[in-house]
Write a protein that holds these residues in place. Structure first.
Motif, PDB file in Angstrom:
ATOM      1  N   LYS A   1     -24.502  27.423  18.401  1.00  0.00           N
ATOM      2  CA  LYS A   1     -23.077  28.129  19.373  1.00  0.00           C
ATOM      3  C   LYS A   1     -23.176  28.720  20.532  1.00  0.00           C
ATOM      4  O   LYS A   1     -22.119  29.532  21.768  1.00  0.00           O
ATOM      5  CB  LYS A   1     -22.227  28.863  18.305  1.00  0.00           C
ATOM      6  CG  LYS A   1     -21.806  27.676  17.124  1.00  0.00           C
ATOM      7  CD  LYS A   1     -20.994  27.947  16.174  1.00  0.00           C
ATOM      8  CE  LYS A   1     -20.745  27.087  15.262  1.00  0.00           C
ATOM      9  NZ  LYS A   1     -19.891  28.091  14.343  1.00  0.00           N
ATOM     10  N   ASP A   2     -24.104  29.383  20.077  1.00  0.00           N
ATOM     11  CA  ASP A   2     -24.098  30.718  21.349  1.00  0.00           C
ATOM     12  C   ASP A   2     -25.002  29.768  23.025  1.00  0.00           C
ATOM     13  O   ASP A   2     -24.603  30.741  23.242  1.00  0.00           O
ATOM     14  CB  ASP A   2     -24.924  32.060  20.935  1.00  0.00           C
ATOM     15  CG  ASP A   2     -26.753  31.657  20.448  1.00  0.00           C
ATOM     16  OD1 ASP A   2     -26.705  30.486  19.704  1.00  0.00           O
ATOM     17  OD2 ASP A   2     -28.036  31.841  21.080  1.00  0.00           O
TER      18      ASP A   2
ATOM     19  N   ARG B   1     -23.321  27.494  23.924  1.00  0.00           N
ATOM     20  CA  ARG B   1     -22.133  26.384  24.448  1.00  0.00           C
ATOM     21  C   ARG B   1     -21.193  27.256  25.657  1.00  0.00           C
ATOM     22  O   ARG B   1     -20.214  26.381  26.102  1.00  0.00           O
ATOM     23  CB  ARG B   1     -21.982  25.423  23.514  1.00  0.00           C
ATOM     24  CG  ARG B   1     -22.435  25.442  22.295  1.00  0.00           C
ATOM     25  CD  ARG B   1     -21.668  24.731  21.281  1.00  0.00           C
ATOM     26  NE  ARG B   1     -22.042  24.344  20.276  1.00  0.00           N
ATOM     27  CZ  ARG B   1     -21.519  23.678  18.926  1.00  0.00           C
ATOM     28  NH1 ARG B   1     -20.854  23.471  18.532  1.00  0.00           N
ATOM     29  NH2 ARG B   1     -22.616  22.935  18.131  1.00  0.00           N
TER      30      ARG B   1
ATOM     31  N   SER C   1     -21.972  21.486  25.542  1.00  0.00           N
ATOM     32  CA  SER C   1     -21.811  21.058  24.106  1.00  0.00           C
ATOM     33  C   SER C   1     -22.890  19.850  24.274  1.00  0.00           C
ATOM     34  O   SER C   1     -23.241  19.887  22.846  1.00  0.00           O
ATOM     35  CB  SER C   1     -20.502  21.454  23.439  1.00  0.00           C
ATOM     36  OG  SER C   1     -20.432  19.964  24.280  1.00  0.00           O
TER      37      SER C   1
END
Length: 403
Positions: A399-400, A402, A59
């Motif tokens: 997000k994809d 992480r 992240s």
């Protein structure tokens, strides 16, 4: 209401479009190409970074790691500026008899740790980008753009290690020449890439970062007086270090860069620019460096010795801005500009200082502030422009990516 208006003003202030449409489109087809043959980097640092990056959460954005390394150098420089603004704190202050250090040893230790940490974070950010699949032009530009400032801040900080006492050290003018010698290795490598399309990482980079960190750590452990001795005859440690630094570029960087450009033209692998276009990046840096040295030599108030930190910082900020513009030209496959617009305020300030000596200090500090603000403005606006073009966020991992 007032806060919203202020946000709008700030947003518009940093929404200037420095890059042309052609330059922006050039980033679409850019692919990173670099060769690192340094034994220290290949057999020690890269294996270490490959291991360390496994423990970093996905992240955390690579650019955030890059910026953290830059902040380490900023903290080191600010701390040294507080304790040693005029570079007299480790000896040589007028009216003080004998050697007396005014910088606590923990400051040197902290700076050594911060420099080494900045160096490692600079190596880890690319590993993180490839690990989570977010490598791209923005990351390289952000990395190398901040590197152009870090490569100046390191030798700029080292002046505080050897000071400016007349017996064991060198003058601030020679300190400026040391800074110039170090940063030119970085610039020549990017001039090389401008012509070849490949960044050949100089061996001197890894070695210089290790040496710089160790110089601070030993000063922290034993005090800066540890370096006040004669190596042989009348040659002090600082003078010997000065000679080594100047020789490094002429041995490990300059001839290799010229040879690589020659090979790329011979083998038709590079961009094969005509000689005038191939040497175009040289002129901005040559004029800026020449004007800075001339000002230092001809200054009626000996400005380099009276205001060394401000004067050298002015040079470093100009160097970083010119370097960033070259990096953008090489990445966007566009032609490098002949002279940076910052050259003209520098030349004007230099001439005015020589003609009106009573205004020299004011002119110097105004130019330093002007160049710093415009460089920061340039960097923020360019990053925002590229982020908008690629529809990405500089400090956020999608997000994809992480998982």
């Amino acid at each position: 209401m007032y806060q919203n208006s202020l946000k709008v003003v700030v947003y518009k202030m940093f929404d200037y479009k420095y890059l042309s449409k052609e330059e922006i489109k050039g980033f679409n087809k850019y692919k990173y190409s670099a060769i690192d043959t340094s034994p220290l980097s290949k057999y020690v640092m890269h294996p270490t970074w490959n291991t360390v990056v496994k423990f970093i959460p996905k992240s955390i954005a690579p650019n955030l790691i890059t910026f953290a390394g830059f902040l380490c150098m900023v903290i080191a420089v600010v701390t040294l500026s507080v304790y040693d603004y005029d570079f007299y704190a480790v000896g040589g202050r007028p009216g003080v008899v004998g050697y007396q250090s005014e910088v606590p040893n923990w400051v040197f230790t902290m700076c050594g740790v911060l420099i080494f940490l900045a160096y490692n974070l600079d190596g880890i950010d690319g590993k993180q980008a490839r690990r989570i699949g977010v490598s791209g032009p923005l990351g390289e530009l952000f990395d190398h753009g901040l590197d152009s400032f870090i490569v100046f801040l390191v030798p700029y900080s080292l002046v505080s290690v050897y000071g400016r006492d007349q017996e064991y050290s060198v003058s601030c003018f020679r300190g400026l020449l040391i800074v110039i010698s170090v940063v030119m290795n970085f610039y020549v490598s990017h001039c090389e890439k401008y012509n070849t399309g490949v960044l050949y990482l100089p061996w001197s980079y890894d070695l210089s970062m290790w040496v710089s960190a160790l110089l601070f750590l030993f000063a922290g452990a034993y005090g800066p007086e540890f370096y006040k001795y004669y190596v042989f005859g009348d040659v002090t440690f600082t003078q010997a270090l000065e000679a080594v630094i100047h020789c490094m570029g002429f041995i490990t960087t300059y001839p290799v860069a010229v040879y690589n450009v020659y090979l790329s033209n011979k083998n038709r692998t590079g961009k094969r620019y005509p000689i005038l276009q191939a040497t175009k990046p040289i002129w901005s840096m040559l004029v800026m460096t020449g004007a800075t040295i001339y000002w230092a030599v001809q200054s009626p108030n000996n400005v380099i010795e009276v205001y060394p930190r401000a004067f050298i910082f002015m040079f470093g900020t100009l160097f970083s801005n010119i370097s960033c513009r070259l990096i953008i030209a090489e990445m966007s496959h566009s032609r490098c500009e002949l002279l940076s617009w910052m050259t003209w305020p520098l030349l004007g300030g230099m001439v005015m200082s020589l003609c009106q000596p009573q205004l020299e200090a004011i002119i110097l500090h105004l130019l330093s502030a002007l160049f710093l603000f415009t460089h920061v403005h340039y960097g923020i606006c360019v990053v925002r422009q590229i982020c908008n073009h690629f529809k990405i966020n500089c400090f956020t991992v999608p997000k994809d990516k992480r998982k």
